[in-house]
Design a protein around this motif. Sequence first.
Motif, PDB file in Angstrom:
ATOM      1  N   GLU A 179      59.061  -1.685 -59.322  1.00 26.08           N
ATOM      2  CA  GLU A 179      58.513  -0.289 -58.916  1.00 26.08           C
ATOM      3  C   GLU A 179      57.245  -0.869 -58.336  1.00 26.08           C
ATOM      4  OE1 GLU A 179      60.772   3.032 -61.650  1.00 26.08           O
ATOM      5  OE2 GLU A 179      58.921   2.268 -62.178  1.00 26.08           O
ATOM      6  N   TRP A 182      56.216  -0.275 -54.368  1.00 27.85           N
ATOM      7  CA  TRP A 182      55.136   0.715 -54.210  1.00 27.85           C
ATOM      8  C   TRP A 182      54.235   0.066 -53.258  1.00 27.85           C
ATOM      9  CZ3 TRP A 182      54.680   5.480 -53.071  1.00 27.85           C
ATOM     10  CH2 TRP A 182      53.161   6.185 -53.178  1.00 27.85           C
ATOM     11  N   ARG A 230      53.157   2.439 -50.250  1.00 26.96           N
ATOM     12  CA  ARG A 230      52.257   3.174 -50.595  1.00 26.96           C
ATOM     13  C   ARG A 230      51.329   3.431 -49.144  1.00 26.96           C
ATOM     14  NH1 ARG A 230      47.932   1.203 -54.561  1.00 26.96           N
ATOM     15  NH2 ARG A 230      47.228   3.091 -54.016  1.00 26.96           N
ATOM     16  N   ARG A 272      55.803   8.634 -55.203  1.00 23.63           N
ATOM     17  CA  ARG A 272      56.365   7.990 -56.330  1.00 23.63           C
ATOM     18  C   ARG A 272      56.558   8.612 -57.524  1.00 23.63           C
ATOM     19  NH1 ARG A 272      52.970   4.247 -59.999  1.00 23.63           N
ATOM     20  NH2 ARG A 272      50.816   4.834 -59.302  1.00 23.63           N
ATOM     21  N   PHE A 280      61.011   7.014 -55.756  1.00 28.46           N
ATOM     22  CA  PHE A 280      60.476   7.215 -54.746  1.00 28.46           C
ATOM     23  C   PHE A 280      61.098   8.239 -53.771  1.00 28.46           C
ATOM     24  CE2 PHE A 280      60.121   2.929 -56.011  1.00 28.46           C
ATOM     25  CZ  PHE A 280      58.624   2.630 -56.253  1.00 28.46           C
TER      26      PHE A 280
END
Length: 122
Positions: free
Chosen positions: A23, A27, A31, A42, A53
């Motif tokens: 994760e 991310w 992001r 998330r 997500f």
Amino acid sequence: MKKTTDRLRSFARAMRRAPTEAEQRLWGALRNRRLDRLKFRRQTPVGPYIADFVCMEAKLIVELDGSQHAGSGSDRTRDAELEARGFRVLRFWNDDVMRDLDATCATILAFARDRSLRQERR
């Protein structure tokens, strides 16, 4: 109802504070609109579930699964309920993200841009 919503939000916050390695890695790529300017959130509540997500613009949920999810009937039920809410659910194994992040992101981007794509059940 409010208690349930508050509990779900609290659990989502706790999950954001303790992400898995996969994760964290994904991310980092999603992001701040890093993937083709798409906005991802998330560990976000969606109905009675928490999505790993979610891109609201594309109505796309991305889930990362460990081995405990192999052949999970509850995942199929969950996916069907999320799809009934208008979302498509895209699932990856944690190992996929760790081994080939670029391919994972390319698949996410393809699904976000082409709403006709569907992932075959595994």
